[in-house]
Design a protein around this motif. Structure first.
Motif, PDB file in Angstrom:
ATOM      1  N   ALA A 109     -19.741 -13.001  29.467  1.00  0.00           N
ATOM      2  CA  ALA A 109     -19.490 -12.783  30.897  1.00  0.00           C
ATOM      3  C   ALA A 109     -20.055 -11.444  31.345  1.00  0.00           C
ATOM      4  O   ALA A 109     -20.038 -10.461  30.607  1.00  0.00           O
ATOM      5  CB  ALA A 109     -17.986 -12.838  31.163  1.00  0.00           C
ATOM      6  N   HIS A 110     -20.570 -11.430  32.570  1.00  0.00           N
ATOM      7  CA  HIS A 110     -21.121 -10.211  33.149  1.00  0.00           C
ATOM      8  C   HIS A 110     -21.033 -10.307  34.668  1.00  0.00           C
ATOM      9  O   HIS A 110     -20.837 -11.399  35.207  1.00  0.00           O
ATOM     10  CB  HIS A 110     -22.573 -10.004  32.710  1.00  0.00           C
ATOM     11  CG  HIS A 110     -23.455 -11.166  33.013  1.00  0.00           C
ATOM     12  ND1 HIS A 110     -23.527 -12.286  32.202  1.00  0.00           N
ATOM     13  CD2 HIS A 110     -24.273 -11.418  34.065  1.00  0.00           C
ATOM     14  CE1 HIS A 110     -24.361 -13.166  32.730  1.00  0.00           C
ATOM     15  NE2 HIS A 110     -24.818 -12.662  33.857  1.00  0.00           N
ATOM     16  N   ASP A 111     -21.181  -9.174  35.320  1.00  0.00           N
ATOM     17  CA  ASP A 111     -21.038  -9.136  36.773  1.00  0.00           C
ATOM     18  C   ASP A 111     -22.365  -9.086  37.517  1.00  0.00           C
ATOM     19  O   ASP A 111     -22.440  -9.499  38.668  1.00  0.00           O
ATOM     20  CB  ASP A 111     -20.194  -7.922  37.182  1.00  0.00           C
ATOM     21  CG  ASP A 111     -18.785  -7.998  36.615  1.00  0.00           C
ATOM     22  OD1 ASP A 111     -18.066  -8.947  36.961  1.00  0.00           O
ATOM     23  OD2 ASP A 111     -18.414  -7.125  35.809  1.00  0.00           O
ATOM     24  N   ARG A 112     -23.379  -8.537  36.882  1.00  0.00           N
ATOM     25  CA  ARG A 112     -24.706  -8.496  37.509  1.00  0.00           C
ATOM     26  C   ARG A 112     -25.759  -8.451  36.414  1.00  0.00           C
ATOM     27  O   ARG A 112     -25.479  -8.042  35.278  1.00  0.00           O
ATOM     28  CB  ARG A 112     -24.858  -7.310  38.471  1.00  0.00           C
ATOM     29  CG  ARG A 112     -24.862  -5.917  37.847  1.00  0.00           C
ATOM     30  CD  ARG A 112     -23.541  -5.195  37.993  1.00  0.00           C
ATOM     31  NE  ARG A 112     -23.661  -3.805  37.510  1.00  0.00           N
ATOM     32  CZ  ARG A 112     -23.602  -2.740  38.291  1.00  0.00           C
ATOM     33  NH1 ARG A 112     -23.445  -2.866  39.595  1.00  0.00           N
ATOM     34  NH2 ARG A 112     -23.692  -1.529  37.777  1.00  0.00           N
ATOM     35  N   ALA A 113     -26.971  -8.879  36.735  1.00  0.00           N
ATOM     36  CA  ALA A 113     -28.046  -8.962  35.737  1.00  0.00           C
ATOM     37  C   ALA A 113     -29.352  -8.480  36.353  1.00  0.00           C
ATOM     38  O   ALA A 113     -29.712  -8.894  37.459  1.00  0.00           O
ATOM     39  CB  ALA A 113     -28.199 -10.391  35.228  1.00  0.00           C
ATOM     40  N   ILE A 114     -30.048  -7.617  35.614  1.00  0.00           N
ATOM     41  CA  ILE A 114     -31.333  -7.085  36.058  1.00  0.00           C
ATOM     42  C   ILE A 114     -32.345  -7.292  34.948  1.00  0.00           C
ATOM     43  O   ILE A 114     -32.121  -6.904  33.796  1.00  0.00           O
ATOM     44  CB  ILE A 114     -31.251  -5.571  36.394  1.00  0.00           C
ATOM     45  CG1 ILE A 114     -30.059  -5.284  37.318  1.00  0.00           C
ATOM     46  CG2 ILE A 114     -32.561  -5.103  37.017  1.00  0.00           C
ATOM     47  CD1 ILE A 114     -30.136  -5.925  38.669  1.00  0.00           C
ATOM     48  N   ASN A 115     -33.473  -7.899  35.289  1.00  0.00           N
ATOM     49  CA  ASN A 115     -34.558  -8.150  34.341  1.00  0.00           C
ATOM     50  C   ASN A 115     -35.692  -7.165  34.632  1.00  0.00           C
ATOM     51  O   ASN A 115     -36.165  -7.067  35.766  1.00  0.00           O
ATOM     52  CB  ASN A 115     -35.056  -9.594  34.502  1.00  0.00           C
ATOM     53  CG  ASN A 115     -36.213  -9.918  33.594  1.00  0.00           C
ATOM     54  OD1 ASN A 115     -36.172  -9.647  32.397  1.00  0.00           O
ATOM     55  ND2 ASN A 115     -37.257 -10.523  34.141  1.00  0.00           N
ATOM     56  N   PHE A 116     -36.122  -6.419  33.620  1.00  0.00           N
ATOM     57  CA  PHE A 116     -37.193  -5.430  33.784  1.00  0.00           C
ATOM     58  C   PHE A 116     -38.502  -6.014  33.256  1.00  0.00           C
ATOM     59  O   PHE A 116     -38.609  -6.363  32.081  1.00  0.00           O
ATOM     60  CB  PHE A 116     -36.845  -4.137  33.039  1.00  0.00           C
ATOM     61  CG  PHE A 116     -35.741  -3.353  33.685  1.00  0.00           C
ATOM     62  CD1 PHE A 116     -36.027  -2.286  34.523  1.00  0.00           C
ATOM     63  CD2 PHE A 116     -34.420  -3.705  33.482  1.00  0.00           C
ATOM     64  CE1 PHE A 116     -35.020  -1.563  35.141  1.00  0.00           C
ATOM     65  CE2 PHE A 116     -33.392  -2.989  34.098  1.00  0.00           C
ATOM     66  CZ  PHE A 116     -33.687  -1.927  34.921  1.00  0.00           C
ATOM     67  N   ASP A 117     -39.503  -6.105  34.153  1.00  0.00           N
ATOM     68  CA  ASP A 117     -40.802  -6.664  33.777  1.00  0.00           C
ATOM     69  C   ASP A 117     -41.888  -5.878  34.491  1.00  0.00           C
ATOM     70  O   ASP A 117     -41.712  -4.707  34.791  1.00  0.00           O
ATOM     71  CB  ASP A 117     -40.835  -8.159  34.107  1.00  0.00           C
ATOM     72  CG  ASP A 117     -41.809  -8.941  33.231  1.00  0.00           C
ATOM     73  OD1 ASP A 117     -42.762  -8.338  32.703  1.00  0.00           O
ATOM     74  OD2 ASP A 117     -41.640 -10.163  33.086  1.00  0.00           O
TER      75      ASP A 117
END
Length: 401
Positions: free
Chosen positions: A168-176
């Protein structure tokens, strides 16, 4: 950088990038770079029990040395749980990269070799966030990190990920790749096709009339698709919009043989799954029609073997989503103006979304990616590290709650 931006050890952050980008690691061969990340995490004090690999490599089409690297940093304080992701692999032109710093840029000094900033910069940004938390004594909420394998060959690592290991997590950021201020909140869906056109072989000089050329069949199909607006930038009168391309055309061994077989590979993309399906259907019908129309003197026609595979489905996040709100706040904190975009190319976030993970993708300052002239703009990269670190510390909780 503004006064509200988080402070990081910039020299250490740049050193992490330089170490990672010097390690070869094309798609399916990412083990060495993954082990270097693990080594640095453990050297910073992360226990071995917090580190694991899933078995995604056992489910990708070509296999691979290692699965996705997943790290859980237990929380020591209140705040939103953040998931940060990046991909480990680089493209083949980057094998042999010899990174060097000149002014505000990093480039490879190896002739004809790309730097590999796509996406070792993202890898190093995640690593920096983790190391900053580990070396500090301030309380922070739980942090989840995931380094994907095999992104460059069709998002295979994120497609085959074991999402149950993320948690479980509250927010997700993908770095590309790209600039820091560009927030990709949605992306196009893509489908790839393999088309084998079978004609009838004959001697091109002695009895050409007995043959039916697979080259003629495939060429007629492609010409018809082009003339009817089903290739390139597709904008059909009935409302179908998308992209398509025939990228591989292989066939024939000799000029004195009427070619019996042509192998074609194509793709279709659209933000609308029904439109993409319509493009794929039009391509299939064009090849089947052309194979039926090209016959030999006895009326014998060709045939088509057609296969398609969805690479990734389209997705789009609402502007009010916690991941979008947190990413925008973090970008503003480093003195930049966030710009929401929808990509016409696939990113790991496409498959993350299918796994129930809604992620925003931001860049790390990579320029001219996938080429021998690739560069990393250091100020952008360091801002990406600051953004990753501030999110990992649970900042901007009000925006993401």
């Amino acid at each position: 950088m503004t006064d509200t931006a988080v402070s990081i050890d910039s020299d250490a952050a740049l050193d992490r990038f330089l170490k990672l980008t010097a390690i070869p690691g094309i798609s399916g061969q990412e083990n060495a770079v993954a082990l270097e990340i693990v080594r640095q995490l453990q050297a910073a004090g992360l226990p071995k029990t917090a580190i694991e690999f899933d078995d995604a490599n056992e489910r990708t089409p070509g296999g691979g040395e290692v699965g996705n690297l997943i790290v859980h940093l237990p929380g020591s304080g209140e705040g939103p749980t953040t998931l940060l992701t990046a991909h480990l692999d680089t493209v083949p032109v980057c094998v042999g990269s010899q990174p060097a710093v000149e002014d505000d840029e990093v480039f490879s000094t190896a002739q004809g070799t790309g730097l590999g900033a796509d996406n070792r910069a993202g890898c190093a940004a995640l690593l920096t966030a983790a190391c900053e938390l580990l070396r500090g004594d301030a309380p922070h909420p739980p942090l989840i990190l995931c380094w994907f394998v095999q992104e460059e060959i069709g998002l295979q690592g994120s497609r085959a990920m074991d999402a149950s290991r993320i948690g479980a997590h509250d927010r997700a950021i993908n770095f590309d790749g790209g600039t820091v201020e560009k927030l990709t909140i949605g992306a196009i869906g893509g489908e790839r096709m393999t088309i084998d056109v079978h004609g009838l072989a004959s001697h091109a000089g002695v009895a050409p009339e007995l043959g039916a050329s697979a080259i003629v069949m495939a060429s007629r199909a492609i010409d018809a698709l082009y003339r009817d607006g089903w290739l390139g930038d597709v904008r059909r009168p009935e409302g179908v919009e998308g992209r398509s391309n025939v990228g591989v055309f292989q066939g024939g061994d000799a000029t004195n043989v009427v070619t019996p077989h042509v192998h074609v590979r194509a793709e279709a993309r659209s933000h609308d799954p029904e439109a993409r399906t319509a493009i794929v259907r039009a391509i299939r019908e064009a090849f089947e029609r052309a194979a039926a129309e090209v016959t030999n003197v006895d009326g014998q026609a060709g045939r088509v073997e057609f296969e398609s595979r969805v690479d990734y489905e389209a997705f789009r996040l609402e502007a009010s989503h916690p991941s979008v709100q947190a990413a925008e706040a973090a970008v503003r904190a480093v003195g930049r103006q966030p710009q929401q975009t929808i990509s016409n190319g696939g990113v790991d976030a496409n498959w993350m979304f299918r796994h129930g993970i809604a992620a925003v993708t931001i860049g790390c300052g990579q320029r001219n990616v996938h080429t021998a002239s690739e560069r990393l703009f250091i100020p952008d990269y360091l801002d990406a590290c600051r953004i990753a670190t501030s999110l990992a510390r649970g900042e901007f909780a009000a925006a993401s709650s």
